[in-house]
Design a protein around this motif. Structure first.
Motif, PDB file in Angstrom:
ATOM      1  N   SER A 240     -18.083  10.755  12.039  1.00 50.85           N
ATOM      2  CA  SER A 240     -17.342  10.364  10.733  1.00 50.85           C
ATOM      3  C   SER A 240     -16.211   9.169  10.881  1.00 50.85           C
ATOM      4  O   SER A 240     -15.638   9.062  12.419  1.00 50.85           O
ATOM      5  CB  SER A 240     -16.652  11.555  10.258  1.00 50.85           C
ATOM      6  OG  SER A 240     -15.565  11.959  10.969  1.00 50.85           O
ATOM      7  N   ALA A 241     -15.555   8.537  10.049  1.00 47.33           N
ATOM      8  CA  ALA A 241     -14.799   7.506  10.204  1.00 47.33           C
ATOM      9  C   ALA A 241     -13.678   7.598   9.067  1.00 47.33           C
ATOM     10  O   ALA A 241     -14.608   7.617   7.946  1.00 47.33           O
ATOM     11  CB  ALA A 241     -15.298   6.016  10.377  1.00 47.33           C
ATOM     12  N   HIS A 242     -12.610   7.699   9.077  1.00 45.11           N
ATOM     13  CA  HIS A 242     -11.687   7.630   7.893  1.00 45.11           C
ATOM     14  C   HIS A 242     -10.664   6.532   8.024  1.00 45.11           C
ATOM     15  O   HIS A 242      -9.973   6.143   9.037  1.00 45.11           O
ATOM     16  CB  HIS A 242     -10.976   8.952   7.741  1.00 45.11           C
ATOM     17  CG  HIS A 242     -11.794  10.149   7.538  1.00 45.11           C
ATOM     18  ND1 HIS A 242     -11.253  11.380   7.394  1.00 45.11           N
ATOM     19  CD2 HIS A 242     -13.420  10.348   7.376  1.00 45.11           C
ATOM     20  CE1 HIS A 242     -12.470  12.064   7.317  1.00 45.11           C
ATOM     21  NE2 HIS A 242     -13.290  11.512   7.151  1.00 45.11           N
ATOM     22  N   ALA A 243     -10.381   5.609   6.887  1.00 48.05           N
ATOM     23  CA  ALA A 243      -9.492   4.739   6.574  1.00 48.05           C
ATOM     24  C   ALA A 243      -8.820   4.509   5.336  1.00 48.05           C
ATOM     25  O   ALA A 243      -9.747   4.379   4.274  1.00 48.05           O
ATOM     26  CB  ALA A 243     -10.144   3.323   7.208  1.00 48.05           C
ATOM     27  N   TYR A 244      -7.718   4.538   5.329  1.00 51.91           N
ATOM     28  CA  TYR A 244      -7.017   4.102   4.097  1.00 51.91           C
ATOM     29  C   TYR A 244      -6.266   2.827   4.332  1.00 51.91           C
ATOM     30  O   TYR A 244      -5.645   2.639   5.298  1.00 51.91           O
ATOM     31  CB  TYR A 244      -6.099   5.294   3.624  1.00 51.91           C
ATOM     32  CG  TYR A 244      -6.978   6.665   3.295  1.00 51.91           C
ATOM     33  CD1 TYR A 244      -7.711   6.595   1.842  1.00 51.91           C
ATOM     34  CD2 TYR A 244      -7.132   7.561   3.961  1.00 51.91           C
ATOM     35  CE1 TYR A 244      -8.491   7.921   1.537  1.00 51.91           C
ATOM     36  CE2 TYR A 244      -7.905   8.697   3.802  1.00 51.91           C
ATOM     37  CZ  TYR A 244      -8.302   8.833   2.694  1.00 51.91           C
ATOM     38  OH  TYR A 244      -9.273   9.879   2.170  1.00 51.91           O
ATOM     39  N   TYR A 245      -6.002   2.110   3.115  1.00 51.86           N
ATOM     40  CA  TYR A 245      -5.140   0.933   3.172  1.00 51.86           C
ATOM     41  C   TYR A 245      -4.508   0.871   1.825  1.00 51.86           C
ATOM     42  O   TYR A 245      -4.674   1.180   0.775  1.00 51.86           O
ATOM     43  CB  TYR A 245      -6.132  -0.388   3.230  1.00 51.86           C
ATOM     44  CG  TYR A 245      -7.173  -0.326   4.483  1.00 51.86           C
ATOM     45  CD1 TYR A 245      -6.894  -0.688   5.807  1.00 51.86           C
ATOM     46  CD2 TYR A 245      -8.598   0.310   4.311  1.00 51.86           C
ATOM     47  CE1 TYR A 245      -7.565  -0.590   6.671  1.00 51.86           C
ATOM     48  CE2 TYR A 245      -9.331   0.341   5.267  1.00 51.86           C
ATOM     49  CZ  TYR A 245      -8.970  -0.074   6.569  1.00 51.86           C
ATOM     50  OH  TYR A 245      -9.779  -0.058   7.667  1.00 51.86           O
ATOM     51  N   TRP A 246      -3.270   0.046   2.006  1.00 50.58           N
ATOM     52  CA  TRP A 246      -2.467  -0.210   0.954  1.00 50.58           C
ATOM     53  C   TRP A 246      -1.258  -1.416   1.138  1.00 50.58           C
ATOM     54  O   TRP A 246      -1.075  -1.655   2.410  1.00 50.58           O
ATOM     55  CB  TRP A 246      -1.568   1.061   0.588  1.00 50.58           C
ATOM     56  CG  TRP A 246      -0.435   1.648   1.439  1.00 50.58           C
ATOM     57  CD1 TRP A 246       0.732   1.349   1.467  1.00 50.58           C
ATOM     58  CD2 TRP A 246      -0.505   2.332   2.728  1.00 50.58           C
ATOM     59  NE1 TRP A 246       1.678   1.974   2.268  1.00 50.58           N
ATOM     60  CE2 TRP A 246       0.912   2.464   3.117  1.00 50.58           C
ATOM     61  CE3 TRP A 246      -1.783   2.832   3.214  1.00 50.58           C
ATOM     62  CZ2 TRP A 246       0.929   3.454   4.476  1.00 50.58           C
ATOM     63  CZ3 TRP A 246      -1.472   3.673   4.618  1.00 50.58           C
ATOM     64  CH2 TRP A 246      -0.124   3.906   4.855  1.00 50.58           C
ATOM     65  N   ASP A 247      -0.696  -1.909   0.309  1.00 48.13           N
ATOM     66  CA  ASP A 247       0.122  -3.032   0.474  1.00 48.13           C
ATOM     67  C   ASP A 247       1.369  -2.471   0.924  1.00 48.13           C
ATOM     68  O   ASP A 247       2.191  -2.197   0.079  1.00 48.13           O
ATOM     69  CB  ASP A 247       0.305  -3.679  -0.839  1.00 48.13           C
ATOM     70  CG  ASP A 247       1.172  -4.975  -0.842  1.00 48.13           C
ATOM     71  OD1 ASP A 247       1.257  -5.275   0.231  1.00 48.13           O
ATOM     72  OD2 ASP A 247       1.264  -5.828  -1.857  1.00 48.13           O
ATOM     73  N   LYS A 248       1.386  -2.477   2.227  1.00 51.09           N
ATOM     74  CA  LYS A 248       2.537  -1.983   2.846  1.00 51.09           C
ATOM     75  C   LYS A 248       3.629  -2.975   3.309  1.00 51.09           C
ATOM     76  O   LYS A 248       3.130  -4.146   3.614  1.00 51.09           O
ATOM     77  CB  LYS A 248       2.499  -1.102   4.007  1.00 51.09           C
ATOM     78  CG  LYS A 248       3.427  -0.289   4.779  1.00 51.09           C
ATOM     79  CD  LYS A 248       2.626   0.519   5.829  1.00 51.09           C
ATOM     80  CE  LYS A 248       3.609   1.498   6.580  1.00 51.09           C
ATOM     81  NZ  LYS A 248       3.417   2.239   7.736  1.00 51.09           N
TER      82      LYS A 248
END
Length: 501
Positions: A240-248
């Motif tokens: 598995s691979a997990h990744a989350y992104y946001w305008d930090k």
């Protein structure tokens, strides 16, 4: 206006479009299950308490698989609590999200929802507080026809035929210190290997996903994958691979380039898996299940669980309301997943309803689409055949996180039977439209079928239940094909789909 050129050739194929790339995720978290997919008080709820409007939106969105029941939730989950008569099921504390779960939806209800919605289940097992035997019990309940304790219990509970679930996750994010039952790579690798070996003794046809890193930013990233796969390589199929992104940090330029990070993540995991393959002299290849990915604003108040003696059922948690910019990033992440179809064999947008989701619901009321719904729907609907390599010649811009990145990103698919081609492209430039050029002559005699764009002058615009149709994919009237060369204008910060046939 910036100039960009895409180069395509039908001879340069990455791999097939995999329907499992368009999976999603339903976790017992916040309002994803209760008042999300399941809302018996809703006036249109079916005999099982499921919302038909959510099922229909899921079908329209093109969701192929759904991972269940977690996520962090699964590491403390006792699956037996969720089967049998509902009035006899216990209420349990969910330590992962500081909530209570009444177990009104369990294995049988979820499987009925999958059958009604037309999606393939991806079942996760608890390797946090539980182990080999409990995994075997659940597999027996789900996949053995009858004549044993747990298979006959399933039949007693109303399901005569086995579910024959193919995809199984061996726990969730076991590298994370926040995880119930967190383990070292060696501890988890041994447990996962033992569980996988035993599960195959019951059902040799299962496809098993071992836990990779929960983020490329983890200190143990890379080393975790190497150790875990060294222990499990011959017994599992995917990591598995997990990744989350946001305008930090108010850094829109880096946020729009998030797919650059996803590209690196995928390539690093694939390289590590191949290193273990070489060292162990294995013949098969381990591929990737990117079974958690999305835009998630982790620093917002709605991502903070309750505290103290407050253990509510289905609290409002992780209910991000997505912008136009978020939708463009989600589209770009889909481009990355498709571009790596040779190694990414499954993926799950996390999550499906209410919780960092493309679909939102009002308890007992309306359901509506977020901006992020549309790129997923279009990619799932129009990606077909083979994924082609795409040469991109475009200006770059500088980002704080990733250095210089291309203003244009794109992927293309081609149906070898019909010759139909679909190009998915994003313009990441914050100020300038792009003049796109594609020489189509190597692809045969193609005409324009449809061209759409999703963008808005206000990149922070969000949908609501009262206004969910103002920003949707609309025709792009700038597209022309002259002497086999396509030209099109791509607006700034936009998601674009060009269909040719």
């Amino acid at each position: 206006m910036i100039d960009a050129t895409l180069s395509l050739d039908p001879a340069f194929v990455v791999g097939p479009v995999r329907r499992r790339t368009f999976g999603s995720f339903v976790e017992h978290l916040g309002r994803c299950v209760y008042t999300g997919i399941h809302d018996p008080e809703h006036p249109d709820a079916d005999e099982d308490g499921f919302r038909p409007d959510v099922m229909e939106l899921t079908r329209q969105m093109g969701v192929s698989t759904v991972r269940y029941p977690g996520g962090n939730f699964v590491s403390g989950y006792r699956w037996e609590d969720g089967v049998g008569p509902r009035d006899q099921r216990p209420v349990r504390l969910d330590l992962a999200w500081h909530s209570s779960d009444p177990n009104l939806v369990g294995v049988d209800e979820f499987m009925r929802w999958c059958e009604k919605t037309g999606v393939e289940p991806m079942m996760a097992i608890n390797l946090g507080t539980r182990g080999v035997q409990e995994a075997l019990d659940l597999l027996e309940y789900c996949n053995v026809p009858g004549g044993t304790h747990f298979s006959d219990l399933r039949r007693k509970n109303g399901r005569e035929e086995p579910y024959r679930i193919k995809m199984w996750c061996l726990g969730n994010e076991m590298d994370g210190p926040w995880q119930i039952g967190h383990k070292t790579a060696h501890e988890y690798g041994r447990l996962a290997a033992e569980t996988a070996r035993a599960m195959r003794m019951i059902d040799p046809t299962v496809e098993l996903v071992v836990c990779g890193s929960s983020s490329a930013e983890m200190d143990t990233f890379g080393a975790w994958e190497h150790t875990v796969l060294t222990e499990t390589y011959e017994f599992v199929d995917l990591i598995s691979a997990h990744a989350y992104y946001w305008d930090k940090d108010d850094d829109l330029g880096s946020f729009l380039a998030s797919a650059t990070n996803m590209d690196h993540f995928i390539e690093s995991v694939a390289a590590t898996a191949d290193a273990v393959r070489a060292a162990g002299k294995h013949t098969k290849r381990i591929n990737i299940s990117f079974d958690e990915w999305n835009v998630w604003y982790m620093d917002r108040a709605e991502s903070v669980p309750p505290k103290g003696d407050d253990w509510p059922v289905a609290p409002v948690l992780l209910e991000d309301h997505y912008t136009v910019a978020d939708a463009v990033v989600v589209g770009n992440l889909l481009i990355s997943l498709l571009r790596h179809t040779d190694r990414v064999h499954s993926a799950s947008l996390a999550q499906l309803v209410n919780v960092i989701a493309p679909i939102m619901t009002e308890p007992g009321g309306r359901a509506y689409k977020q901006t992020t719904y549309y790129p997923f729907e279009q990619a799932a609907k129009f990606a077909a055949g083979d994924v082609l390599q795409v040469g991109i010649d475009a200006p770059t811009y500088e980002t704080k996180k990733y250095g210089d990145v291309s203003t244009i990103d794109a992927v293309a698919t081609r149906d070898p039977e019909t010759g139909a081609v679909t190009v998915f492209a994003v313009n990441r430039h914050q100020d300038e439209a792009a003049q796109l050029r594609i020489d189509l002559r190597t692809l045969g005699d193609l005409d324009l079928v449809e061209a759409t764009q999703l963008t808005h002058d206000d990149l922070t615009w969000r949908t609501t239940a009262d206004d969910d149709a103002r920003v949707v994919p609309v025709p792009n009237d700038t597209v022309k094909i002259v002497d086999g060369v396509l030209t099109a204008e791509l607006p700034r910060v936009s998601w674009n789909v060009l269909r040719l046939g």
